[in-house]
Design an enzyme around this catalytic site. Structure first.
Site, PDB file in Angstrom:
ATOM      1  N   SER A 119      -9.221   2.295   3.609  1.00 16.76           N
ATOM      2  CA  SER A 119      -8.312   3.009   2.735  1.00 16.76           C
ATOM      3  C   SER A 119      -7.472   2.081   1.857  1.00 16.76           C
ATOM      4  O   SER A 119      -6.765   2.549   0.968  1.00 16.76           O
ATOM      5  CB  SER A 119      -7.386   3.906   3.571  1.00 16.76           C
TER       6      SER A 119
ATOM      7  N   LYS B 233       0.829  -1.210   0.000  1.00 20.69           N
ATOM      8  CA  LYS B 233       0.000   0.000   0.000  1.00 20.69           C
ATOM      9  C   LYS B 233       0.862   1.260   0.000  1.00 20.69           C
ATOM     10  O   LYS B 233       1.971   1.271   0.547  1.00 20.69           O
ATOM     11  CB  LYS B 233      -0.912  -0.048   1.232  1.00 20.69           C
TER      12      LYS B 233
ATOM     13  N   SER C 115      -9.604   0.109   7.722  1.00 22.41           N
ATOM     14  CA  SER C 115      -9.067   0.169   6.365  1.00 22.41           C
ATOM     15  C   SER C 115      -8.598  -1.151   5.794  1.00 22.41           C
ATOM     16  O   SER C 115      -8.251  -1.223   4.615  1.00 22.41           O
ATOM     17  CB  SER C 115      -7.922   1.182   6.304  1.00 22.41           C
TER      18      SER C 115
END
Length: 485
Positions: free
Chosen positions: A169, A93, A193
């Site tokens: 997220s 990420k 997330s």
């Protein structure tokens, strides 16, 4: 191509070297030399080229470098002693450093083109399992939103229905795994997330206990560490094997060992049932029905379910909102130290600006807010003393269309929408307890609906055992029609 002819889903599954395998099956085929790592890498790149124009889950790639790495691994005579997931393609990420790649945290405020020099400790822990890091995945600015729709870039779309959000997220990670481009990807969780994008993309998303894996780079600076790293996967066993291998690399002596979890325990458990959030927003009918149906499935498996109050103080939603604002304030104030010397706070999006203003209006409350949030883990532990787990929704309602949670929406409206939507996940972050998202149904719009299970601090094993049992009842991947053209 007319609008009516445009693809409505993003499905890259085909008869190539990846096939329909999860990460575990793929790793086993690589180890047996049934397929070469180069073939797997080439197949992943081909799928990524197909998926990316549809879902937009990649912000930086290093495909050629991974082809070269794959060739070197294939030249080794023996993979028997190699890490378990050797050769399996994955992504990290965009808020986690990988040497030689940019880290922009989903924000236009962080300058483009800067390559970091060091890999974060957690990324080292994950990549030590043998994965090939193909690149970095999309996320909303600083992970503050529950949908991956950065104002400076294209939105990340849900592979099951491209008109809808992929969550956040870790939205890019979830979109790539659900589309079939890679079988597993890094995700992290500061308020849901991992679990939110897993939930809306039909994946397994385990937020580990605080301290289970090596702490996130930002964790040391937080007054309350709400961050946890993990993965999103298409099968429970991939998540179980990831956490097992992570624990072999780093074992926190303050936590009980999880060990290797390979299926349901078979023992009856006492499970609390929560349907509505303590913030006053009623769960929508579709989500409610799925949670209730899941409760009946658990009872049919021999578990005892009973309604319970949310194991948190009634002030928790407002307190977490203030902490959320504190994070935005801190990012604007210290962005140059946290991200890059060229950080430009004038470029942050409307959500970050609104959270910052909200914090400034109420900052005098923060000592009491922090005291109550620190108390939450003790209150949760006391409430859980009679239970093995608690079953809840992951989200207050089904997946919204893109635009509903865009940072371009006026802050007051967006914040109200977020509190109606992402209202079950933050408790596990503040208390540090493990929680897992498990898909349990599909809507008429072809979108997954998932449930959340939470357990006691350090007890990921119970969650994985229950997830294995529920996976046997329903999995979107067992019935999905994959194209093999």
């Amino acid at each position: 191509m007319s609008a009516s002819d445009a693809p409505k889903t993003a499905n890259t599954f085909t008869n190539d070297a990846l096939g329909n395998d999860d990460a575990t099956a793929l790793a086993e085929r690589i180890r047996r030399r049934d397929v070469s790592i180069s073939e797997v890498t080439q197949a992943a790149i081909a799928r990524l080229h197909k998926a990316e124009p549809l879902v937009h889950g990649v912000v930086a790639e290093r495909y050629q470098q991974m082809l070269e790495t794959a060739a070197k691994l294939d030249s080794k005579s023996d993979l028997a002693e190699a890490p378990f997931f050797t050769g399996v393609p994955t992504f990290i990420k965009d808020n986690t450093n990988v040497a030689g790649m940019p880290t922009r945290q989903g924000s236009a405020a962080v300058p483009a083109g800067h390559l970091v020099k060091h890999t974060s400790p957690f990324a080292e822990q994950m990549l030590a399992q043998g994965y090939l890091c193909m690149g970095k995945t999309t996320m909303p600015e600083f992970g503050f939103n529950a949908s991956t729709e950065p104002v400076h870039d294209a939105p990340t779309r849900n592979p099951w229905n491209l008109a809808y959000s992929s969550g956040a997220s870790s939205g890019g990670a979830a979109a790539l795994v659900a589309s079939g481009a890679v079988p597993i990807a890094h995700a992290n969780d500061g308020g849901g997330s991992i679990r939110i994008p897993a939930a809306v993309c039909g994946l397994i998303g385990l937020k580990p206990s605080r301290g289970r894996v090596i702490e996130n780079d930002a964790s040391k600076s937080l007054p309350i560490d709400i961050l946890s790293d993990g993965v999103v996967t298409r099968t429970v066993r991939d998540t179980a094997n990831f956490i097992y291998e992570a624990e072999r690399y780093y074992r926190n002596p303050k936590l009980p060992s999880i060990g290797k979890v390979e299926g349901p325990s078979g023992k009856p458990m006492r499970i609390g049932l929560v349907i509505d959030s303590i913030n006053g927003h009623k769960t929508d009918d579709t989500t409610r029905r799925v949670v209730e149906a899941t409760a009946r499935k658990l009872e049919a498996q021999g578990h005892h379910l009973e309604p319970v109050d949310t194991p948190a103080n009634s002030s928790f939603p407002d307190d977490f909102a203030m902490y959320w604002g504190l994070l935005a304030f801190g990012m604007k104030l210290n962005g140059r130290k946290i991200t890059h010397p060229g950080f430009d706070k004038r470029q942050v999006d409307g959500l970050t600006q609104g959270l910052d203003r909200m914090f400034k209006r109420g900052f005098l409350k923060m000592p009491a807010v922090l005291w109550r949030l620190r108390r939450a883990r003790f209150e949760f532990a006391e409430a859980m003393s009679a239970y093995d787990a608690v079953l809840t929704p992951v989200l207050g309602h089904t997946t919204p269309k893109l635009g509903h949670l865009s940072s371009k929406v006026p802050f007051d409206t967006l914040f109200e929408r977020l509190t109606q939507y992402a209202n079950f996940t933050p408790l596990a972050n503040v208390t540090g307890t493990p929680a897992i998202s498990i898909p349990m149904a599909m809507t008429p719009e072809n979108l997954p609906v998932s449930v959340q299970l939470m357990s006691k601090f350090g007890d990921e094993r119970t969650l994985l055992e229950l997830a294995f049992a529920l996976e046997s009842e329903f999995s979107p991947w067992a019935t999905a029609e994959y194209s093999h053209a």
